[in-house]
Design a protein around this motif. Structure first.
Motif, PDB file in Angstrom:
ATOM      1  N   TYR A  26      18.639  46.725 -35.362  1.00  0.00           N
ATOM      2  CA  TYR A  26      17.256  47.251 -35.089  1.00  0.00           C
ATOM      3  C   TYR A  26      17.187  48.097 -34.019  1.00  0.00           C
ATOM      4  CZ  TYR A  26      14.193  44.687 -38.371  1.00  0.00           C
ATOM      5  OH  TYR A  26      13.444  43.945 -39.430  1.00  0.00           O
ATOM      6  N   ALA A  27      17.694  47.751 -32.903  1.00  0.00           N
ATOM      7  CA  ALA A  27      17.571  48.678 -31.682  1.00  0.00           C
ATOM      8  C   ALA A  27      19.102  48.905 -31.145  1.00  0.00           C
ATOM      9  CB  ALA A  27      16.834  47.838 -30.445  1.00  0.00           C
ATOM     10  N   CYS A  65      19.780  44.833 -30.300  1.00  0.00           N
ATOM     11  CA  CYS A  65      19.050  43.893 -30.328  1.00  0.00           C
ATOM     12  C   CYS A  65      18.769  43.649 -32.117  1.00  0.00           C
ATOM     13  CB  CYS A  65      17.742  44.093 -29.891  1.00  0.00           C
ATOM     14  SG  CYS A  65      16.439  42.742 -30.228  1.00  0.00           S
ATOM     15  N   PRO A  66      19.822  43.101 -32.792  1.00  0.00           N
ATOM     16  CA  PRO A  66      19.924  42.883 -33.983  1.00  0.00           C
ATOM     17  C   PRO A  66      19.048  41.971 -35.007  1.00  0.00           C
ATOM     18  CG  PRO A  66      21.856  42.021 -33.322  1.00  0.00           C
ATOM     19  CD  PRO A  66      20.815  42.637 -31.971  1.00  0.00           C
ATOM     20  N   TYR A  67      18.884  42.316 -36.172  1.00  0.00           N
ATOM     21  CA  TYR A  67      18.238  41.229 -36.996  1.00  0.00           C
ATOM     22  C   TYR A  67      19.383  40.570 -37.759  1.00  0.00           C
ATOM     23  CZ  TYR A  67      15.597  40.110 -41.279  1.00  0.00           C
ATOM     24  OH  TYR A  67      15.152  39.543 -42.506  1.00  0.00           O
ATOM     25  N   THR A  68      19.156  39.249 -37.870  1.00  0.00           N
ATOM     26  CA  THR A  68      17.866  38.562 -37.948  1.00  0.00           C
ATOM     27  C   THR A  68      17.539  37.505 -36.745  1.00  0.00           C
ATOM     28  OG1 THR A  68      19.300  36.551 -38.843  1.00  0.00           O
ATOM     29  CG2 THR A  68      18.406  38.202 -40.368  1.00  0.00           C
ATOM     30  N   VAL A  95      11.898  37.782 -28.269  1.00  0.00           N
ATOM     31  CA  VAL A  95      10.918  38.839 -28.758  1.00  0.00           C
ATOM     32  C   VAL A  95      11.634  39.309 -30.017  1.00  0.00           C
ATOM     33  CG1 VAL A  95      10.318  41.070 -28.204  1.00  0.00           C
ATOM     34  CG2 VAL A  95      10.584  39.507 -26.395  1.00  0.00           C
ATOM     35  N   ARG A  96      10.686  39.304 -31.162  1.00  0.00           N
ATOM     36  CA  ARG A  96      11.132  39.646 -32.594  1.00  0.00           C
ATOM     37  C   ARG A  96      10.757  41.104 -33.061  1.00  0.00           C
ATOM     38  NH1 ARG A  96      14.450  35.701 -32.713  1.00  0.00           N
ATOM     39  NH2 ARG A  96      14.377  35.512 -35.295  1.00  0.00           N
ATOM     40  N   GLY A  97      11.681  41.707 -33.536  1.00  0.00           N
ATOM     41  CA  GLY A  97      11.140  43.026 -34.269  1.00  0.00           C
ATOM     42  C   GLY A  97      11.241  44.299 -33.439  1.00  0.00           C
ATOM     43  N   ALA A  98      11.802  44.212 -32.077  1.00  0.00           N
ATOM     44  CA  ALA A  98      11.604  45.576 -31.619  1.00  0.00           C
ATOM     45  C   ALA A  98      12.809  46.411 -31.984  1.00  0.00           C
ATOM     46  CB  ALA A  98      12.241  45.288 -30.104  1.00  0.00           C
ATOM     47  N   HIS A  99      12.348  47.935 -32.034  1.00  0.00           N
ATOM     48  CA  HIS A  99      13.300  48.932 -32.435  1.00  0.00           C
ATOM     49  C   HIS A  99      13.899  49.848 -31.564  1.00  0.00           C
ATOM     50  CE1 HIS A  99      12.653  48.721 -36.817  1.00  0.00           C
ATOM     51  NE2 HIS A  99      11.870  48.076 -36.551  1.00  0.00           N
ATOM     52  N   ALA A 100      13.465  49.409 -30.062  1.00  0.00           N
ATOM     53  CA  ALA A 100      14.062  50.082 -28.973  1.00  0.00           C
ATOM     54  C   ALA A 100      14.192  49.168 -27.784  1.00  0.00           C
ATOM     55  CB  ALA A 100      13.234  51.202 -28.617  1.00  0.00           C
ATOM     56  N   VAL A 101      15.293  49.328 -26.943  1.00  0.00           N
ATOM     57  CA  VAL A 101      15.276  48.550 -25.716  1.00  0.00           C
ATOM     58  C   VAL A 101      15.848  49.542 -24.421  1.00  0.00           C
ATOM     59  CG1 VAL A 101      17.531  47.875 -26.285  1.00  0.00           C
ATOM     60  CG2 VAL A 101      16.638  46.475 -25.068  1.00  0.00           C
ATOM     61  N   ARG A 145      16.422  43.658 -15.434  1.00  0.00           N
ATOM     62  CA  ARG A 145      15.087  43.767 -16.266  1.00  0.00           C
ATOM     63  C   ARG A 145      15.507  44.208 -17.543  1.00  0.00           C
ATOM     64  NH1 ARG A 145      11.295  47.018 -13.686  1.00  0.00           N
ATOM     65  NH2 ARG A 145      12.941  48.312 -12.621  1.00  0.00           N
ATOM     66  N   VAL A 146      14.537  44.287 -18.519  1.00  0.00           N
ATOM     67  CA  VAL A 146      14.654  44.726 -19.879  1.00  0.00           C
ATOM     68  C   VAL A 146      13.251  45.053 -20.228  1.00  0.00           C
ATOM     69  CG1 VAL A 146      14.903  42.408 -21.013  1.00  0.00           C
ATOM     70  CG2 VAL A 146      15.703  44.422 -22.288  1.00  0.00           C
ATOM     71  N   ALA A 147      13.188  45.918 -21.207  1.00  0.00           N
ATOM     72  CA  ALA A 147      11.819  46.292 -22.032  1.00  0.00           C
ATOM     73  C   ALA A 147      12.087  46.230 -23.425  1.00  0.00           C
ATOM     74  CB  ALA A 147      11.140  47.372 -21.323  1.00  0.00           C
ATOM     75  N   PHE A 148      11.454  45.912 -24.248  1.00  0.00           N
ATOM     76  CA  PHE A 148      11.623  45.887 -25.733  1.00  0.00           C
ATOM     77  C   PHE A 148      10.215  46.640 -26.251  1.00  0.00           C
ATOM     78  CE2 PHE A 148      13.714  41.947 -24.653  1.00  0.00           C
ATOM     79  CZ  PHE A 148      14.872  42.166 -25.458  1.00  0.00           C
ATOM     80  N   TYR A 149      10.384  47.706 -27.309  1.00  0.00           N
ATOM     81  CA  TYR A 149       9.445  48.242 -27.751  1.00  0.00           C
ATOM     82  C   TYR A 149       9.466  48.392 -29.238  1.00  0.00           C
ATOM     83  CZ  TYR A 149       6.471  52.356 -29.170  1.00  0.00           C
ATOM     84  OH  TYR A 149       5.655  53.392 -29.773  1.00  0.00           O
TER      85      TYR A 149
END
Length: 287
Positions: free
Chosen positions: A168-169, A180-183, A206-212, A218-222
């Motif tokens: 995903y990301a 940050c991979p599915y599943t 945090v589920r379903g983020a497509h960018a990190v 620190r980390v941010a998920f979008y």
């Protein structure tokens, strides 16, 4: 829920707005690139075509590179440290194996081509010129790092990454990748130059983020599913997990929702490009 606005980053010069944007990216050194064609891809047309790469550097300087005999109609693009470019077809079914990825020199001439596997979700070049490829679930082969000559330099095979069916990301900065991979959506830190422990996996809620984006501890998920499409989650890293601390929304510089967009993760930054894909905005975790 509070909102964070993207900062305007790079724009395609207006002189090129009459061309069709095949794809666009931001490289590991911060330059934005647009791959342009005279017209949109036509169904069934597999003939090679000439394309133009317009590059806007962080200094504001604009560079143009003509690429000869491009084959991919729905491509991924990135720049190599030597000034050349990589163009890859996201789907490999209509291409001979050896023709999926094309490498061009700084003059726009093809120097090599090779096959990395169908269903490319992300393609990002690191500062050494290695090409990181993450695949989506129609070809769940994980994450791989290739040389520009087509040598497989690292693979997630056997890396004990849980639920790696769809990348995903993917964030590539320096020679380090974060995914940050599915599943299961773990946060995966990949340092291929670290021989004893190249992969570290942290549990993540945090589920379903497509960018990190990652900076220090620190980390941010979008991104996310449904109404969480524009969600921005801040979190802190522990030795074994990711602990969310704050949730908000990420908007375009004018405060509106991005709609259809492209995303590129580079270290502490997430670059976002909304339709019509002529401008990049940036969120920087380090600002």
């Amino acid at each position: 829920m509070h909102k964070s606005a993207l900062i305007s980053y790079a724009h395609l010069p207006r002189a090129h707005h009459d061309r069709h944007v095949l794809t666009s990216t931001v490289d590991v050194f911060g330059a934005a690139h647009w791959l342009l064609a005279e017209r949109a891809p036509q169904p069934g047309d597999v003939r090679p075509f000439d394309a133009l790469v317009v590059s806007v550097h962080p200094s504001g300087d604009v560079e143009r590179t003509e690429l000869s005999a491009v084959r991919a109609r729905w491509p991924h693009l990135d720049r190599l440290p030597d000034g050349g470019f990589v163009v890859a077809a996201s789907r490999a079914r209509q291409y001979e194996d050896a023709n999926q990825v094309q490498v061009f020199d700084a003059l726009g001439r093809e120097t090599s081509s090779f096959f990395v596997g169908d269903a490319i979700e992300h393609l990002l070049v690191d500062e050494t010129g290695h090409i990181w490829v993450g695949h989506f679930d129609e070809n769940p082969i994980g994450i791989r790092r290739w040389s520009a000559s087509g040598w497989l330099a690292w693979t997630s095979d056997g890396a004990a990454i849980p639920g790696l069916f769809d990348c995903y990301a993917l964030n590539v900065s320096g020679t380090v990748a974060w995914a940050c991979p599915y599943t299961d959506f773990p946060l995966v830190e990949i340092r291929p130059n670290r021989p004893n422990r190249p992969v570290r996996v942290r549990a993540n809620r945090v589920r379903g983020a497509h960018a990190v984006a990652v900076h220090g501890g620190r980390v941010a998920f979008y991104g996310g599913y449904g109404e969480e499409r524009d969600r921005l989650v801040h979190a802190e890293l522990t030795q074994t997990s990711v602990e969310p601390t704050d949730t908000g929304l990420l908007t375009l510089p004018d405060g509106s929702a991005p709609g259809r967009r492209r995303l590129v993760g580079r270290g502490s930054r997430i670059y976002v490009q909304a339709e019509p894909f002529t401008a990049w905005g940036v969120f920087d975790l380090n600002s």
